[in-house]
Design a protein around this motif. Structure first.
Motif, PDB file in Angstrom:
ATOM      1  N   CYS A  35       0.822  -8.263  11.541  1.00 57.67           N
ATOM      2  CA  CYS A  35       0.016  -8.554  12.731  1.00 57.67           C
ATOM      3  C   CYS A  35      -1.377  -8.981  12.277  1.00 57.67           C
ATOM      4  O   CYS A  35      -1.836  -8.558  11.210  1.00 57.67           O
ATOM      5  CB  CYS A  35      -0.171  -7.307  13.600  1.00 57.67           C
ATOM      6  SG  CYS A  35       1.349  -6.511  14.082  1.00 57.67           S
ATOM      7  N   GLY A  36      -2.059  -9.738  13.112  1.00 59.88           N
ATOM      8  CA  GLY A  36      -3.477 -10.046  12.913  1.00 59.88           C
ATOM      9  C   GLY A  36      -3.768 -10.659  11.552  1.00 59.88           C
ATOM     10  O   GLY A  36      -3.095 -11.594  11.097  1.00 59.88           O
ATOM     11  N   THR A  37      -4.790 -10.125  10.911  1.00 68.36           N
ATOM     12  CA  THR A  37      -5.205 -10.659   9.618  1.00 68.36           C
ATOM     13  C   THR A  37      -4.090 -10.552   8.581  1.00 68.36           C
ATOM     14  O   THR A  37      -3.912 -11.446   7.748  1.00 68.36           O
ATOM     15  CB  THR A  37      -6.465  -9.893   9.152  1.00 68.36           C
ATOM     16  OG1 THR A  37      -7.551 -10.335   9.975  1.00 68.36           O
ATOM     17  CG2 THR A  37      -6.805 -10.162   7.711  1.00 68.36           C
ATOM     18  N   SER A  38      -3.315  -9.487   8.630  1.00 64.67           N
ATOM     19  CA  SER A  38      -2.209  -9.347   7.675  1.00 64.67           C
ATOM     20  C   SER A  38      -1.187 -10.461   7.882  1.00 64.67           C
ATOM     21  O   SER A  38      -0.543 -10.921   6.936  1.00 64.67           O
ATOM     22  CB  SER A  38      -1.535  -7.979   7.837  1.00 64.67           C
ATOM     23  OG  SER A  38      -2.454  -6.959   7.547  1.00 64.67           O
TER      24      SER A  38
ATOM     25  N   THR B  42       0.508  -4.587   5.915  1.00 58.24           N
ATOM     26  CA  THR B  42      -0.387  -3.878   6.819  1.00 58.24           C
ATOM     27  C   THR B  42      -1.464  -3.158   6.034  1.00 58.24           C
ATOM     28  O   THR B  42      -1.139  -2.402   5.112  1.00 58.24           O
ATOM     29  CB  THR B  42       0.391  -2.891   7.726  1.00 58.24           C
ATOM     30  OG1 THR B  42      -0.523  -1.976   8.331  1.00 58.24           O
ATOM     31  CG2 THR B  42       1.441  -2.085   6.986  1.00 58.24           C
TER      32      THR B  42
ATOM     33  N   THR C  12       0.225   0.406  11.602  1.00 61.77           N
ATOM     34  CA  THR C  12       0.376  -0.441  12.791  1.00 61.77           C
ATOM     35  C   THR C  12       1.757  -0.225  13.410  1.00 61.77           C
ATOM     36  O   THR C  12       2.784  -0.474  12.763  1.00 61.77           O
ATOM     37  CB  THR C  12       0.161  -1.919  12.400  1.00 61.77           C
ATOM     38  OG1 THR C  12      -1.174  -2.028  11.911  1.00 61.77           O
ATOM     39  CG2 THR C  12       0.345  -2.852  13.569  1.00 61.77           C
TER      40      THR C  12
ATOM     41  N   THR D 297       4.311  -3.120  13.331  1.00 64.69           N
ATOM     42  CA  THR D 297       4.823  -3.452  11.994  1.00 64.69           C
ATOM     43  C   THR D 297       5.801  -2.378  11.520  1.00 64.69           C
ATOM     44  O   THR D 297       6.859  -2.684  10.949  1.00 64.69           O
ATOM     45  CB  THR D 297       3.638  -3.608  11.008  1.00 64.69           C
ATOM     46  OG1 THR D 297       2.720  -4.548  11.571  1.00 64.69           O
ATOM     47  CG2 THR D 297       4.099  -4.083   9.648  1.00 64.69           C
TER      48      THR D 297
ATOM     49  N   ALA E 275     -13.100  -5.333  11.307  1.00 67.87           N
ATOM     50  CA  ALA E 275     -12.664  -6.675  10.891  1.00 67.87           C
ATOM     51  C   ALA E 275     -12.260  -6.627   9.421  1.00 67.87           C
ATOM     52  O   ALA E 275     -13.063  -6.305   8.551  1.00 67.87           O
ATOM     53  CB  ALA E 275     -13.804  -7.668  11.102  1.00 67.87           C
TER      54      ALA E 275
ATOM     55  N   LEU F 275     -10.340 -15.905  13.748  1.00 67.23           N
ATOM     56  CA  LEU F 275     -10.148 -14.514  14.196  1.00 67.23           C
ATOM     57  C   LEU F 275     -11.393 -13.684  13.891  1.00 67.23           C
ATOM     58  O   LEU F 275     -11.851 -12.890  14.724  1.00 67.23           O
ATOM     59  CB  LEU F 275      -8.907 -13.890  13.526  1.00 67.23           C
ATOM     60  CG  LEU F 275      -8.625 -12.442  13.920  1.00 67.23           C
ATOM     61  CD1 LEU F 275      -8.293 -12.311  15.405  1.00 67.23           C
ATOM     62  CD2 LEU F 275      -7.472 -11.856  13.099  1.00 67.23           C
ATOM     63  N   LYS F 276     -11.959 -13.869  12.691  1.00 66.49           N
ATOM     64  CA  LYS F 276     -13.157 -13.093  12.338  1.00 66.49           C
ATOM     65  C   LYS F 276     -14.272 -13.362  13.348  1.00 66.49           C
ATOM     66  O   LYS F 276     -14.934 -12.447  13.803  1.00 66.49           O
ATOM     67  CB  LYS F 276     -13.663 -13.442  10.928  1.00 66.49           C
ATOM     68  CG  LYS F 276     -12.847 -12.934   9.765  1.00 66.49           C
ATOM     69  CD  LYS F 276     -12.905 -11.443   9.532  1.00 66.49           C
ATOM     70  CE  LYS F 276     -11.848 -10.698  10.295  1.00 66.49           C
ATOM     71  NZ  LYS F 276     -10.544 -10.554   9.769  1.00 66.49           N
TER      72      LYS F 276
ATOM     73  N   LYS G  10      -9.304   0.050  14.407  1.00 65.31           N
ATOM     74  CA  LYS G  10      -8.875  -0.319  13.058  1.00 65.31           C
ATOM     75  C   LYS G  10      -7.364  -0.153  12.871  1.00 65.31           C
ATOM     76  O   LYS G  10      -6.726  -0.949  12.209  1.00 65.31           O
ATOM     77  CB  LYS G  10      -9.643   0.527  12.042  1.00 65.31           C
ATOM     78  CG  LYS G  10      -9.401   0.154  10.596  1.00 65.31           C
ATOM     79  CD  LYS G  10     -10.100  -1.128  10.239  1.00 65.31           C
ATOM     80  CE  LYS G  10      -9.870  -1.547   8.799  1.00 65.31           C
ATOM     81  NZ  LYS G  10     -10.161  -2.968   8.604  1.00 65.31           N
TER      82      LYS G  10
HETATM   83  O1  M6R Z   1      -3.513  -2.484   9.672  1.00 60.33           O
HETATM   84  P1  M6R Z   1      -2.856  -3.812   9.879  1.00 60.33           P
HETATM   85  O2  M6R Z   1      -3.099  -4.757   8.777  1.00 60.33           O
HETATM   86  O3  M6R Z   1      -1.405  -3.694  10.178  1.00 60.33           O
HETATM   87  O4  M6R Z   1      -3.570  -4.389  11.165  1.00 60.33           O
HETATM   88  C1  M6R Z   1      -3.145  -5.574  11.759  1.00 60.33           C
HETATM   89  C2  M6R Z   1      -4.180  -6.080  12.741  1.00 60.33           C
HETATM   90  O5  M6R Z   1      -4.359  -5.157  13.769  1.00 60.33           O
HETATM   91  C3  M6R Z   1      -5.515  -6.345  12.055  1.00 60.33           C
HETATM   92  O6  M6R Z   1      -5.378  -7.248  11.006  1.00 60.33           O
HETATM   93  C4  M6R Z   1      -6.549  -6.873  13.043  1.00 60.33           C
HETATM   94  O7  M6R Z   1      -6.206  -8.171  13.436  1.00 60.33           O
HETATM   95  C5  M6R Z   1      -7.923  -6.787  12.408  1.00 60.33           C
HETATM   96  N1  M6R Z   1      -8.874  -6.346  13.359  1.00 60.33           N
HETATM   97  C6  M6R Z   1      -8.327  -8.047  11.762  1.00 60.33           C
HETATM   98  O8  M6R Z   1      -9.650  -8.115  11.388  1.00 60.33           O
END
Ligand code: M6R
Length: 612
Positions: free
Chosen positions: A303-306, A350, A355, A358, A402, A488-489, A607
């Motif tokens: 999800c997200g950044t990952s 992750t 998460t 995930t 972030a 996203l950042k 987070k």
């Molecule tokens: O802990 P995770 O890497 O699984 O989290 C996934 C996303 O919730 C996470 O990357 C989110 O997008 C962050 N706030 C990105 O900066």
């Protein structure tokens, strides 16, 4: 989401709880609260405040009743059921106020339980799902111990949750429950702790005991007993963490995010030192049972950044090793998984390791018989117990909401995994692997150069654009995921609307958005698609957009094309994502800081996203 913490021992419980909640505030900051037992009156005392922890601390100054307590539980909330108001803040109590509960997670059947409990005469004050728990436990307390009553109550709860219970009638124990939401117990000498996450404990102890899903812990000052939901006693060993308290401090930086951006060279050095020897041989220590030789495809869940890191991983695995790879949003995979295929490796990525989407997607993959690998900087987290094997990215804990250094560390793991697979499947020669590793070894110094020589310039540029309403990010090939990450950042911490597109797609629609008010940031690094990206940038320029390039300063074509440059050193295109993301992180950071926003705890975010 939400953070829970608890303490029993000889210290001031309030001090431990507040210090723990401060470290857990990244999990949610809609309200905070705590409950203690007065050593004199033996009454249960509760205090709560809407908003950040500071508000609770201010209230505590005016209410000294908690100050001598040696036992307590605390909570910092990310609202799910019920608005972020004080009456919805945890802890929640039973009708007599003698029993308090904090919870992280969601009780899915709370509505039906609430109806039943109301029928039995229980009064509800909040709109939360949590409030059913203290009422339910008090129903079971008749004729049972607190431990037994909690066990029976938990049998009625559906959902994913971690809870902690404090009762005035049992002033020398804390009961905790873990069911698909994180909870770790910290072991001290004549004192014990628990928390949703280890940073809350590390100032007091580095010895921890993990509670598994489906377990209940009874914590006293002298020991911990663990039971399963059937009431059978469980044996559990202890683990010692190699962290120290300084790792979770800001160390002179204005924000955790800035500190973590500056830690990136060290993170890459640590990853290379761990997994690559001086002869440029990689050893990830992958278990033979993952059977990587006969893999026919890879599915990545994140999800997200990952998820952005996973997109770079897909590029590498497909282009350098030729293994068909899909990248799936974990939240989508859960309900629409691709057809089962033999010889599939499923990789969960992750940073938090917690998460919910995930973990659930990875669990589904496991149940379908796929081999599973986790990539995380928190190997002690839930993914560590779920996946067949986890790779520790060596990034350590990240506090800023972030993600920055953990992203770069995930990228490094994908490079190393690709090279290891490339070697074993003979798609890459030893020389080719060595060249890429030598390139990876240069990255820490190159990042340091950006940080040392360009940060002030990037900061000034960020100030100029800090009033933008929208920003478009463009990238191609291996840098398209970096465009997504840059956008996203910016969204997350500055609240400026930003979108990323593959540069070649812009002319198929988004170009209609361009005018003199629209900043466009294009990632242009010499390589396969360099000229293409520069042409796409020219198309934007012809529509009066304000053009910023993430590009090498030394190239006169780039200097002529862009109005402004976020400079990066010349680097092989295949390695460029680890460099191109750095100026984008700094750009977003300095915009948000200039706007006076709460960079480390942006609104509405947490987070660890431990709810579905
Ligand atoms: O802990 P995770 O890497 O699984 O989290 C996934 C996303 O919730 C996470 O990357 C989110 O997008 C962050 N706030 C990105 O900066």
């Amino acid at each position: 989401m939400c953070g829970i913490v608890g303490y029993i021992g000889d210290r001031s419980a309030v001090e431990v709880l507040i210090s723990g909640l401060r470290k857990l505030e990244y999990r949610g900051y809609d309200s905070a609260g705590l409950a203690t037992i007065s050593p004199n009156s033996k009454e249960l005392l509760r205090i709560r405040a809407k908003g950040k922890l500071n508000n609770l601390e201010k209230k505590l100054i005016d209410d000294p009743s908690h100050k001598d307590a040696k036992i307590g539980i605390g909570h910092t909330r990310w609202a799910t059921h019920g608005k972020p108001e004080e009456h919805n803040a945890h802890p929640h109590t039973n009708s007599t106020g003698s029993l308090a509960v904090v919870q992280n997670g969601i009780i899915e059947n709370y509505h039906a339980l609430r109806v039943d409990l109301k029928y039995l005469g229980h009064e509800f004050i909040s709109e939360t799902d949590t409030e059913v728990i203290p009422h339910l436990i008090s129903e079971f307390l008749r004729g049972n111990t607190l431990l037994e009553a909690v066990r029976l109550a938990v049998g009625k709860l559906q959902g994913a949750f971690a809870i902690a219970v404090l009762s005035a009638d049992y002033p020398d124990e804390l009961i905790v429950v873990r069911q698909q939401a994180p909870l770790v117990i910290g072991i001290g000498k004549n004192e014990n702790f628990f928390a949703s996450d280890t940073p809350a404990l590390i100032s007091y102890t580095n010895v921890i005991m993990a509670l598994e899903n489906g377990e209940i812990g009874r914590i006293t000052r002298s020991g911990v007993e663990i039971y399963n939901f059937n009431g059978d006693r469980q044996k559990r060993g202890m683990q010692t963490l190699s962290w120290n308290p300084v790792m979770v401090e800001k160390q002179g930086f204005r924000h955790y995010m800035l500190k973590e951006i500056h830690e990136q060279p060290g993170v890459i050095r640590a990853g290379l030192a761990k997994f690559v020897n001086e002869k440029n041989e990689i050893n990830l220590g992958l278990d033979a049972k993952l059977n990587l030789q006969d893999l026919t495809n890879i599915q990545i869940l994140a999800c997200g950044t990952s998820w952005h890191a996973a997109l770079v991983g897909k590029y590498l695995l497909e282009q350098l090793v030729g293994i068909p790879t899909t990248v799936n949003y974990a939240s989508e995979y859960r309900y629409a998984a691709p057809p089962i295929m033999p010889n599939t490796l499923v990789i969960g990525v992750t940073q938090s390791g917690e998460t919910a989407d995930t973990l659930a997607a990875l669990e589904l993959a496991r149940s379908r018989g796929d081999r599973t690998l986790g990539i995380t900087n928190r190997p002690e987290s839930s993914i560590g117990r779920l996946a067949d094997q986890v790779l520790d990215t060596q990034a350590g804990i990240e506090i800023g909401v972030a993600a920055t250094k953990t992203f770069v560390a995930q990228l490094l793991m994908f490079y190393l995994l690709t090279l290891e697979l490339g070697k074993s499947r003979r798609s890459l020669t030893t020389e080719a692997i060595s060249t890429i590793i030598e390139g990876l070894r240069q990255l820490p110094a190159q990042i340091e150069r950006i940080l040392e020589s360009q940060e002030r310039y990037i900061e000034n540029l960020a100030h100029r654009f800090s009033h933008a309403r929208d920003v478009i990010y463009l990238g191609r090939g291996i840098n398209f995921p970096i465009a997504l990450e840059g956008a996203l950042k910016l969204k997350e911490i500055s609240y400026i609307h930003a979108e990323a597109y593959p540069a070649g797609e812009m002319k198929h629609g988004p170009i209609a958005l361009l005018d003199e008010n629209m900043p466009v940031i294009a990632i242009a690094t010499p390589g396969q698609v360099y000229e293409k990206v520069l042409s796409n940038a020219q198309e934007a320029k012809a529509r009066d957009a304000q053009l910023i390039g993430v590009a090498p300063m030394s190239d006169p074509v780039a200097v002529e094309t862009f109005d402004h440059i976020l400079p990066i050193p010349i680097v092989d295109e295949i390695l460029s994502p680890i460099l191109t993301v750095i100026p984008l992180q700094l750009f977003a950071y300095h915009i948000a800081a200039h706007r006076g926003l709460d960079v480390d705890q942006p609104r509405n975010l947490a987070k660890s996203v431990t709810v579905e």
